[in-house]
Design a protein around this motif. Structure first.
Motif, PDB file in Angstrom:
ATOM      1  N   PHE A   3      57.055  49.908  77.085  1.00  0.00           N
ATOM      2  CA  PHE A   3      56.650  48.808  77.940  1.00  0.00           C
ATOM      3  C   PHE A   3      57.825  47.882  78.224  1.00  0.00           C
ATOM      4  CE2 PHE A   3      52.489  49.817  75.864  1.00  0.00           C
ATOM      5  CZ  PHE A   3      51.835  50.211  77.029  1.00  0.00           C
ATOM      6  N   GLY A   4      57.838  47.355  79.455  1.00  0.00           N
ATOM      7  CA  GLY A   4      58.892  46.431  79.846  1.00  0.00           C
ATOM      8  C   GLY A   4      59.008  46.341  81.350  1.00  0.00           C
ATOM      9  N   GLY A   5      60.127  45.819  81.815  1.00  0.00           N
ATOM     10  CA  GLY A   5      60.382  45.649  83.235  1.00  0.00           C
ATOM     11  C   GLY A   5      61.130  46.827  83.821  1.00  0.00           C
ATOM     12  N   PRO A   6      61.817  46.614  84.945  1.00  0.00           N
ATOM     13  CA  PRO A   6      62.548  47.703  85.588  1.00  0.00           C
ATOM     14  C   PRO A   6      63.560  48.390  84.685  1.00  0.00           C
ATOM     15  CG  PRO A   6      62.385  45.805  87.057  1.00  0.00           C
ATOM     16  CD  PRO A   6      61.864  45.361  85.733  1.00  0.00           C
ATOM     17  N   LEU A  64      51.671  48.068  85.169  1.00  0.00           N
ATOM     18  CA  LEU A  64      51.321  49.039  84.137  1.00  0.00           C
ATOM     19  C   LEU A  64      52.450  49.184  83.128  1.00  0.00           C
ATOM     20  CD1 LEU A  64      49.562  51.854  86.201  1.00  0.00           C
ATOM     21  CD2 LEU A  64      48.501  50.387  84.475  1.00  0.00           C
ATOM     22  N   ALA A  65      53.683  49.283  83.641  1.00  0.00           N
ATOM     23  CA  ALA A  65      54.828  49.389  82.737  1.00  0.00           C
ATOM     24  C   ALA A  65      54.999  48.128  81.898  1.00  0.00           C
ATOM     25  CB  ALA A  65      56.107  49.658  83.535  1.00  0.00           C
ATOM     26  N   GLY A  66      54.562  47.007  82.448  1.00  0.00           N
ATOM     27  CA  GLY A  66      54.636  45.750  81.717  1.00  0.00           C
ATOM     28  C   GLY A  66      53.556  45.590  80.664  1.00  0.00           C
ATOM     29  N   GLY A  67      52.581  46.522  80.624  1.00  0.00           N
ATOM     30  CA  GLY A  67      51.572  46.509  79.586  1.00  0.00           C
ATOM     31  C   GLY A  67      50.265  45.853  79.969  1.00  0.00           C
ATOM     32  N   ILE A  68      50.000  45.698  81.284  1.00  0.00           N
ATOM     33  CA  ILE A  68      48.790  44.994  81.700  1.00  0.00           C
ATOM     34  C   ILE A  68      47.523  45.692  81.211  1.00  0.00           C
ATOM     35  CG2 ILE A  68      48.641  46.185  83.934  1.00  0.00           C
ATOM     36  CD1 ILE A  68      47.605  43.575  85.147  1.00  0.00           C
ATOM     37  N   MET A  69      47.581  47.026  81.064  1.00  0.00           N
ATOM     38  CA  MET A  69      46.397  47.773  80.619  1.00  0.00           C
ATOM     39  C   MET A  69      46.494  48.195  79.155  1.00  0.00           C
ATOM     40  SD  MET A  69      44.224  47.917  83.080  1.00  0.00           S
ATOM     41  CE  MET A  69      43.150  49.257  82.565  1.00  0.00           C
ATOM     42  N   ARG A  70      47.487  47.683  78.434  1.00  0.00           N
ATOM     43  CA  ARG A  70      47.632  48.042  77.032  1.00  0.00           C
ATOM     44  C   ARG A  70      46.371  47.700  76.261  1.00  0.00           C
ATOM     45  NH1 ARG A  70      52.820  45.571  73.918  1.00  0.00           N
ATOM     46  NH2 ARG A  70      53.512  45.618  76.093  1.00  0.00           N
ATOM     47  N   PRO A  71      45.832  48.550  75.406  1.00  0.00           N
ATOM     48  CA  PRO A  71      46.325  49.872  75.036  1.00  0.00           C
ATOM     49  C   PRO A  71      45.680  51.009  75.829  1.00  0.00           C
ATOM     50  CG  PRO A  71      44.593  49.263  73.531  1.00  0.00           C
ATOM     51  CD  PRO A  71      44.688  48.160  74.559  1.00  0.00           C
TER      52      PRO A  71
END
Length: 322
Positions: free
Chosen positions: A9-12, A46-53
């Protein structure tokens, strides 16, 4: 094949260019040689973790919008043939469009019109179908758009610039909300009037609306006072409060809805028909190559893009326009 993926997870900065096997189509699927993709905020969210887990399985190939050429067919597929040009929003969260080849299901795949470019074809699916389904299914606009007043918030963005055009094609009176610098663009897309949100009292003098499509946030409290009795508000970025407020719809006199996209080939065909008829134009903000996906994400994250950001998989792309 080259694929742009993220494993953490993270940014660009989490995006990597990986060499992975070419996927193979299964039943009711085809394999596309990808010509273009486009960036949507859900990609980097999504990559930033909005739907984690509960997000997609990692490592995940970035990108949900795809256009390309059919190069292989799954078992018993007859609706398409090798060499056909097609586009889609790949169903689900897993993505897969940010690669040189992508497997796509027939339920979401539409043939590209002869006059449509791969760039336009990659720009339309997710944003176009979100606008269409929000207006038609949640707000009732394309079914009975005539004589309705529709407010589109974020009218110069990816979803918003399609929503303005779809509502106008339905016969609605459309007011587009954007900054003053984008007023000419939104007017050119068919908006009957413009609200400059940077003004101190931007909605002063506006008559009540039948429907509000909010393509920016989920602040329904700001827009409910602008609705007529029986009016509808829909958010393409719904928060928990949007879902909670739905419980009051039967008794409140004004309804609040989340707009949740469901990929459908039939809806993409409908958008393609509007495109061919000259009623749906694609505004491309900027173009990047496949290896420039991180820069494309940064452009989207900046919030300054107008229309869509396209990723040219077969070329090096052109970069941001400003």
């Amino acid at each position: 094949m080259r694929a742009i993926r993220w494993a953490s997870f993270g940014g660009p900065e989490v995006l990597t260019v990986d060499d992975i096997p070419v996927p193979q189509p299964g039943p009711a699927q085809v394999l596309l040689k990808v010509h273009a993709s486009s960036v949507n905020p859900i990609d980097w969210k999504l990559a930033g973790g909005i739907m984690r887990p509960f997000g997609p399985k990692r490592p995940c190939t970035a990108g949900q919008d795809v256009s390309g050429e059919v190069v292989a067919l799954g078992p018993d597929v007859t609706a398409f043939k090798v060499g056909d040009r097609a586009h889609a929003r790949i169903a689900g969260q897993a993505g897969g469009a940010g690669a040189e080849f992508a497997v796509v299901g027939l339920d979401v795949l539409a043939p590209m019109p002869a006059a449509m470019t791969f760039e336009d074809a990659a720009a339309i699916p997710l944003a176009g179908m979100t606008a269409l389904q929000g207006l038609r299914d949640r707000l009732g606009v394309p079914i009975s758009g005539a004589n309705q007043r529709v407010l589109v918030v974020g009218a110069s963005g990816g979803v918003g610039h399609f929503a303005v055009q779809i509502a106008r094609a339905a016969g609605a009176f459309v007011v587009g909300v954007c900054s003053g610098r984008n007023a000419t663009l939104v007017s050119g897309l068919g908006a009957n009037a413009i609200v400059d949100y940077t003004l101190a009292d931007p909605y002063k003098g506006q008559e009540p609306f039948d429907a509000v499509l909010d393509c920016v946030a989920h602040d329904y409290g700001r827009y409910l006072p602008l609705l007529k009795p029986g009016g509808r508000y829909g958010s393409t970025a719904p928060g928990p409060g949007t879902f909670a407020r739905m419980s009051l719809n039967p008794v409140s006199g004004k309804s609040v809805f989340p707009v949740m996209l469901k990929s459908a080939a039939a809806d993409l065909v409908l958008l393609d028909e509007l495109y061919v008829a000259g009623k749906l134009k694609v505004v491309i903000d900027s173009r990047f190559g496949l290896g420039q996906m991180a820069e494309a994400w940064k452009r989207s994250i900046s919030g300054r893009s107008t229309g869509k950001i396209v990723v040219d998989v077969l070329t090096e792309g052109g970069g941001a326009s400003g």
